[in-house]
Design a protein around this motif. Structure first.
Motif, PDB file in Angstrom:
ATOM      1  N   ASP A 284       7.729  28.146 -33.520  1.00  0.00           N
ATOM      2  CA  ASP A 284       7.958  29.485 -34.061  1.00  0.00           C
ATOM      3  C   ASP A 284       8.061  30.509 -32.928  1.00  0.00           C
ATOM      4  OD1 ASP A 284       8.394  31.162 -36.201  1.00  0.00           O
ATOM      5  OD2 ASP A 284       6.276  31.672 -36.450  1.00  0.00           O
ATOM      6  N   LEU A 285       7.205  30.334 -31.906  1.00  0.00           N
ATOM      7  CA  LEU A 285       7.233  31.224 -30.742  1.00  0.00           C
ATOM      8  C   LEU A 285       8.568  31.114 -30.002  1.00  0.00           C
ATOM      9  CD1 LEU A 285       5.831  33.168 -28.768  1.00  0.00           C
ATOM     10  CD2 LEU A 285       4.873  31.160 -27.607  1.00  0.00           C
ATOM     11  N   ASP A 286       9.071  29.890 -29.842  1.00  0.00           N
ATOM     12  CA  ASP A 286      10.370  29.682 -29.191  1.00  0.00           C
ATOM     13  C   ASP A 286      11.479  30.404 -29.952  1.00  0.00           C
ATOM     14  OD1 ASP A 286       9.359  28.163 -27.157  1.00  0.00           O
ATOM     15  OD2 ASP A 286       9.736  26.237 -28.131  1.00  0.00           O
ATOM     16  N   ASP A 287      11.421  30.296 -31.272  1.00  0.00           N
ATOM     17  CA  ASP A 287      12.444  30.931 -32.109  1.00  0.00           C
ATOM     18  C   ASP A 287      12.416  32.447 -31.958  1.00  0.00           C
ATOM     19  OD1 ASP A 287      14.460  30.972 -34.215  1.00  0.00           O
ATOM     20  OD2 ASP A 287      12.875  31.801 -35.481  1.00  0.00           O
ATOM     21  N   TRP A 288      11.219  33.039 -32.012  1.00  0.00           N
ATOM     22  CA  TRP A 288      11.104  34.493 -31.883  1.00  0.00           C
ATOM     23  C   TRP A 288      11.435  34.962 -30.462  1.00  0.00           C
ATOM     24  CZ3 TRP A 288      11.279  37.562 -35.804  1.00  0.00           C
ATOM     25  CH2 TRP A 288      10.807  37.142 -37.045  1.00  0.00           C
ATOM     26  N   THR A 289      11.116  34.139 -29.466  1.00  0.00           N
ATOM     27  CA  THR A 289      11.455  34.483 -28.075  1.00  0.00           C
ATOM     28  C   THR A 289      12.964  34.538 -27.891  1.00  0.00           C
ATOM     29  OG1 THR A 289       9.424  33.440 -27.256  1.00  0.00           O
ATOM     30  CG2 THR A 289      11.178  33.817 -25.657  1.00  0.00           C
ATOM     31  N   ASN A 290      13.667  33.568 -28.477  1.00  0.00           N
ATOM     32  CA  ASN A 290      15.132  33.562 -28.401  1.00  0.00           C
ATOM     33  C   ASN A 290      15.730  34.794 -29.075  1.00  0.00           C
ATOM     34  OD1 ASN A 290      15.324  31.145 -26.980  1.00  0.00           O
ATOM     35  ND2 ASN A 290      15.319  29.901 -28.843  1.00  0.00           N
ATOM     36  N   ARG A 291      15.112  35.223 -30.175  1.00  0.00           N
ATOM     37  CA  ARG A 291      15.604  36.418 -30.859  1.00  0.00           C
ATOM     38  C   ARG A 291      15.325  37.685 -30.050  1.00  0.00           C
ATOM     39  NH1 ARG A 291      14.117  35.826 -37.309  1.00  0.00           N
ATOM     40  NH2 ARG A 291      14.798  33.665 -37.581  1.00  0.00           N
ATOM     41  N   TYR A 292      14.214  37.660 -29.308  1.00  0.00           N
ATOM     42  CA  TYR A 292      13.800  38.844 -28.553  1.00  0.00           C
ATOM     43  C   TYR A 292      14.620  39.029 -27.277  1.00  0.00           C
ATOM     44  CZ  TYR A 292      10.681  42.077 -26.064  1.00  0.00           C
ATOM     45  OH  TYR A 292      10.159  43.141 -25.379  1.00  0.00           O
ATOM     46  N   GLN A 293      15.053  37.931 -26.679  1.00  0.00           N
ATOM     47  CA  GLN A 293      15.817  38.015 -25.435  1.00  0.00           C
ATOM     48  C   GLN A 293      17.238  38.511 -25.686  1.00  0.00           C
ATOM     49  OE1 GLN A 293      15.375  33.938 -24.073  1.00  0.00           O
ATOM     50  NE2 GLN A 293      14.056  34.600 -22.396  1.00  0.00           N
ATOM     51  N   SER A 294      17.752  39.294 -24.752  1.00  0.00           N
ATOM     52  CA  SER A 294      19.169  39.657 -24.774  1.00  0.00           C
ATOM     53  C   SER A 294      19.974  38.441 -24.329  1.00  0.00           C
ATOM     54  CB  SER A 294      19.427  40.818 -23.813  1.00  0.00           C
ATOM     55  OG  SER A 294      20.793  40.876 -23.463  1.00  0.00           O
ATOM     56  N   PRO A 295      20.920  37.957 -25.141  1.00  0.00           N
ATOM     57  CA  PRO A 295      21.716  36.784 -24.741  1.00  0.00           C
ATOM     58  C   PRO A 295      22.416  36.974 -23.399  1.00  0.00           C
ATOM     59  CG  PRO A 295      22.041  37.240 -27.068  1.00  0.00           C
ATOM     60  CD  PRO A 295      21.246  38.390 -26.509  1.00  0.00           C
ATOM     61  N   LEU A 296      22.986  38.169 -23.190  1.00  0.00           N
ATOM     62  CA  LEU A 296      23.699  38.434 -21.942  1.00  0.00           C
ATOM     63  C   LEU A 296      22.745  38.406 -20.754  1.00  0.00           C
ATOM     64  CD1 LEU A 296      26.513  40.950 -21.302  1.00  0.00           C
ATOM     65  CD2 LEU A 296      24.525  41.006 -19.809  1.00  0.00           C
ATOM     66  N   GLN A 297      21.617  39.083 -20.890  1.00  0.00           N
ATOM     67  CA  GLN A 297      20.644  39.129 -19.798  1.00  0.00           C
ATOM     68  C   GLN A 297      20.087  37.745 -19.494  1.00  0.00           C
ATOM     69  OE1 GLN A 297      16.937  40.906 -20.745  1.00  0.00           O
ATOM     70  NE2 GLN A 297      16.460  41.483 -18.645  1.00  0.00           N
ATOM     71  N   HIS A 298      19.810  36.980 -20.550  1.00  0.00           N
ATOM     72  CA  HIS A 298      19.244  35.640 -20.386  1.00  0.00           C
ATOM     73  C   HIS A 298      20.219  34.723 -19.647  1.00  0.00           C
ATOM     74  CE1 HIS A 298      16.736  32.192 -21.207  1.00  0.00           C
ATOM     75  NE2 HIS A 298      17.720  31.579 -21.833  1.00  0.00           N
ATOM     76  N   LEU A 299      21.496  34.749 -20.056  1.00  0.00           N
ATOM     77  CA  LEU A 299      22.510  33.917 -19.401  1.00  0.00           C
ATOM     78  C   LEU A 299      22.714  34.336 -17.950  1.00  0.00           C
ATOM     79  CD1 LEU A 299      25.537  33.163 -21.769  1.00  0.00           C
ATOM     80  CD2 LEU A 299      24.154  31.542 -20.482  1.00  0.00           C
ATOM     81  N   GLU A 300      22.773  35.641 -17.732  1.00  0.00           N
ATOM     82  CA  GLU A 300      22.970  36.150 -16.376  1.00  0.00           C
ATOM     83  C   GLU A 300      21.817  35.721 -15.470  1.00  0.00           C
ATOM     84  OE1 GLU A 300      23.791  40.439 -14.126  1.00  0.00           O
ATOM     85  OE2 GLU A 300      23.526  40.357 -16.301  1.00  0.00           O
ATOM     86  N   HIS A 301      20.608  35.804 -15.996  1.00  0.00           N
ATOM     87  CA  HIS A 301      19.421  35.412 -15.236  1.00  0.00           C
ATOM     88  C   HIS A 301      19.449  33.921 -14.892  1.00  0.00           C
ATOM     89  CE1 HIS A 301      15.222  35.238 -13.995  1.00  0.00           C
ATOM     90  NE2 HIS A 301      15.040  34.245 -14.843  1.00  0.00           N
ATOM     91  N   LYS A 302      19.836  33.089 -15.860  1.00  0.00           N
ATOM     92  CA  LYS A 302      19.855  31.641 -15.652  1.00  0.00           C
ATOM     93  C   LYS A 302      20.959  31.212 -14.686  1.00  0.00           C
ATOM     94  CE  LYS A 302      16.475  30.348 -18.371  1.00  0.00           C
ATOM     95  NZ  LYS A 302      15.255  29.715 -17.804  1.00  0.00           N
ATOM     96  N   LEU A 303      22.105  31.897 -14.747  1.00  0.00           N
ATOM     97  CA  LEU A 303      23.257  31.486 -13.939  1.00  0.00           C
ATOM     98  C   LEU A 303      23.222  32.015 -12.510  1.00  0.00           C
ATOM     99  CD1 LEU A 303      26.258  31.825 -16.431  1.00  0.00           C
ATOM    100  CD2 LEU A 303      25.317  29.721 -15.482  1.00  0.00           C
ATOM    101  N   HIS A 304      22.521  33.132 -12.306  1.00  0.00           N
ATOM    102  CA  HIS A 304      22.603  33.808 -11.013  1.00  0.00           C
ATOM    103  C   HIS A 304      22.191  32.898  -9.855  1.00  0.00           C
ATOM    104  CE1 HIS A 304      23.249  38.255 -10.168  1.00  0.00           C
ATOM    105  NE2 HIS A 304      23.497  37.620  -9.049  1.00  0.00           N
ATOM    106  N   ASP A 305      21.087  32.192 -10.003  1.00  0.00           N
ATOM    107  CA  ASP A 305      20.627  31.307  -8.930  1.00  0.00           C
ATOM    108  C   ASP A 305      21.611  30.169  -8.677  1.00  0.00           C
ATOM    109  OD1 ASP A 305      18.477  32.943  -8.781  1.00  0.00           O
ATOM    110  OD2 ASP A 305      16.988  31.493  -9.464  1.00  0.00           O
ATOM    111  N   TRP A 306      22.135  29.574  -9.760  1.00  0.00           N
ATOM    112  CA  TRP A 306      23.089  28.472  -9.618  1.00  0.00           C
ATOM    113  C   TRP A 306      24.345  28.924  -8.874  1.00  0.00           C
ATOM    114  CZ3 TRP A 306      22.360  23.449 -10.169  1.00  0.00           C
ATOM    115  CH2 TRP A 306      21.287  23.003 -10.958  1.00  0.00           C
TER     116      TRP A 306
END
Length: 457
Positions: A284-306
């Motif tokens: 349930d926490l994972d589900d709410w965390t995904n809803r709380y995160q900005s999709p754009l910000q989350h993707l940008e954060h994950k991709l930047h290091d790669w």
């Protein structure tokens, strides 16, 4: 509301880009040494090794070099697209006042080098390389500013970052319009229809990273086969990623409290595993965390290091290996043309246009940024490297001599620009900046770690 809910990690961005510049330099040196060593044949054979598959009516087989330039660089352009969307919605380009300063700088930094290239060009065959001196390598340029530390004001780093993003937009448009092949309209329309569907779903608040991946691969292949350079697909795909969160902070905090209480009430297993109730709460926490995160910000954060630590260094390793010896014929006028355009075209173009715009009161320049700061950073903008080499590979794809000549011009021009820019900015003086910074209301670098959030009352 959007602005309050999206972090703007500028300090981390600068650190990542700066270290990426160091890796880029190391990869470039390795490529040059490898390509000019007794093992030069292994360098060429590695990047020309074909990988792919062939079906009855379909073939997708490319040398490893093109998988890097067309495939990995599509991810790089996807990240650029995310950054562009963020900057226009909530960042340094979200108002006319904010965009004016870097916009005029970017216009001068693109138009003057192009005009200078045509003026100095002496061959019809090399005239297609006019787009090479347009772009700025943000990783290298920010790495130089990072070395300078507090001898340059934070607002100058913000200007260079925003300027480079506007510059990237110009380079992307140039690639899409002038450096793509014959266009298959049917395949392009299919790709645009898929993009249109993603945009519609994003508008309705639906987002799925799995759908983005599946559609992204399909759109990339369609762009590749249609004749439009596939990296453009990365940019357009990024615009379909929503920036909005599905829930706000108060709602998430309420859910977090409920989940925490439920975990406390759940039976604690004596074994080193979770009980059924705890597993349900974690999911349930994972589900709410995904809803709380900005999709754009989350993707940008994950991709930047790669992108910063893998894709860009691999691109440099694959493309910077130019054979330099007396037996290899080079197009000397092209080399000198690119060097002059990067060093003088960029510096004159940016400085002149920005200062004219300031004189006409079209732009407002922060008080702590002096004329010498603008001149110094305009030389740093002449570090073209990544995007310049990429455009060169598109412009001269049928001529290895022109490609190698362009790469040598880019490497030398970028090095000279970096040295001059560093020298000017380092001699501008730490004292003058500190004095100006003390008397101004400019925010410190830590203030850019995040956009202030209102406290819950």
């Amino acid at each position: 509301m959007i602005q309050k809910s999206i972090l703007s990690p500028f300090q981390k961005f600068v650190n990542i880009e700066s270290f990426s510049g160091v890796l880029l330099l190391i990869a470039t040196i390795i490529a040059l040494l490898w390509a000019n060593s007794p093992f030069r044949e292994s360098y060429q054979s590695l990047w020309q090794y074909k990988i792919g598959f062939t079906a009855q009516n379909f073939e997708l087989s490319k040398p490893l070099l093109l998988w890097v330039n067309d495939g990995l660089m599509a991810i790089f352009f996807f990240l650029i697209g995310l950054e562009i969307k963020r900057e226009f919605l909530i960042g340094e380009l979200n108002s006319v006042k904010k965009v004016a300063f870097p916009l005029f700088g970017a216009l001068g930094g693109m138009l003057i080098p192009v005009l200078m290239f045509f003026m100095l060009n002496n061959k019809v065959e090399t005239s297609v390389g006019w787009g090479i001196p347009m772009a700025t390598d943000i990783a290298f340029s920010l790495a130089v500013l990072k070395v300078l530390g507090d001898r340059v004001p934070l607002s100058l780093k913000l200007f260079l970052t925003a300027f480079a993003i506007v510059d990237d937009i110009g380079a992307v448009l140039v690639i899409a319009v002038f450096y793509s092949g014959n266009v298959n309209i049917v395949l392009l329309l299919v790709a645009m229809a898929l993009l249109g569907l993603l945009y519609f779903l994003s508008l309705k608040g639906f987002y799925s990273k799995f759908l983005i991946i599946i559609f992204g691969i399909a759109i990339w292949v369609l762009f590749l086969k249609s004749g439009i350079h596939p990296t453009i697909a990365g940019i357009l795909l990024a615009f379909s990623v929503p920036v909005r969160q599905k829930i706000d902070t108060p709602t998430f905090l309420d859910k977090l409290v409920n989940i925490t209480n439920n975990i406390k009430k759940a039976a604690v297993s004596k074994k080193p595993i979770l009980c059924k109730e705890q597993i349900e709460q974690i999911e349930d926490l994972d589900d709410w965390t995904n809803r709380y995160q900005s999709p754009l910000q989350h993707l940008e954060h994950k991709l930047h290091d790669w992108v910063a630590y893998f894709i860009i260094p691999v691109f440099a390793l694959a493309n910077a290996g130019v054979v330099i010896n007396g037996d290899t014929s080079m197009e000397q006028p092209l080399i000198w043309n690119i060097i002059i355009c990067l060093v003088l075209g960029k510096s004159i173009g940016i400085s002149l246009v920005v200062m004219i715009a300031k004189k006409l009161r079209i732009v407002e320049i922060p008080e702590e940024i002096t004329h010498w700061h603008i001149i110094g950073v305009s030389f740093l903008a002449g570090i073209g490297f990544t995007m310049a080499i990429f455009i060169a590979s598109l412009a001269f794809e049928s001529s290895l001599i022109y490609i190698d000549s362009a790469k040598i011009g880019i490497l030398i021009g970028s090095l000279i620009s970096a040295i001059i820019g560093f020298f000017i900015l380092s001699n501008t003086g730490k004292k003058s900046f500190r004095k100006a910074n003390k008397n101004s209301s400019t925010q410190s670098e830590d203030d850019y770690l995040s956009i202030p959030c209102s406290n819950k009352k």
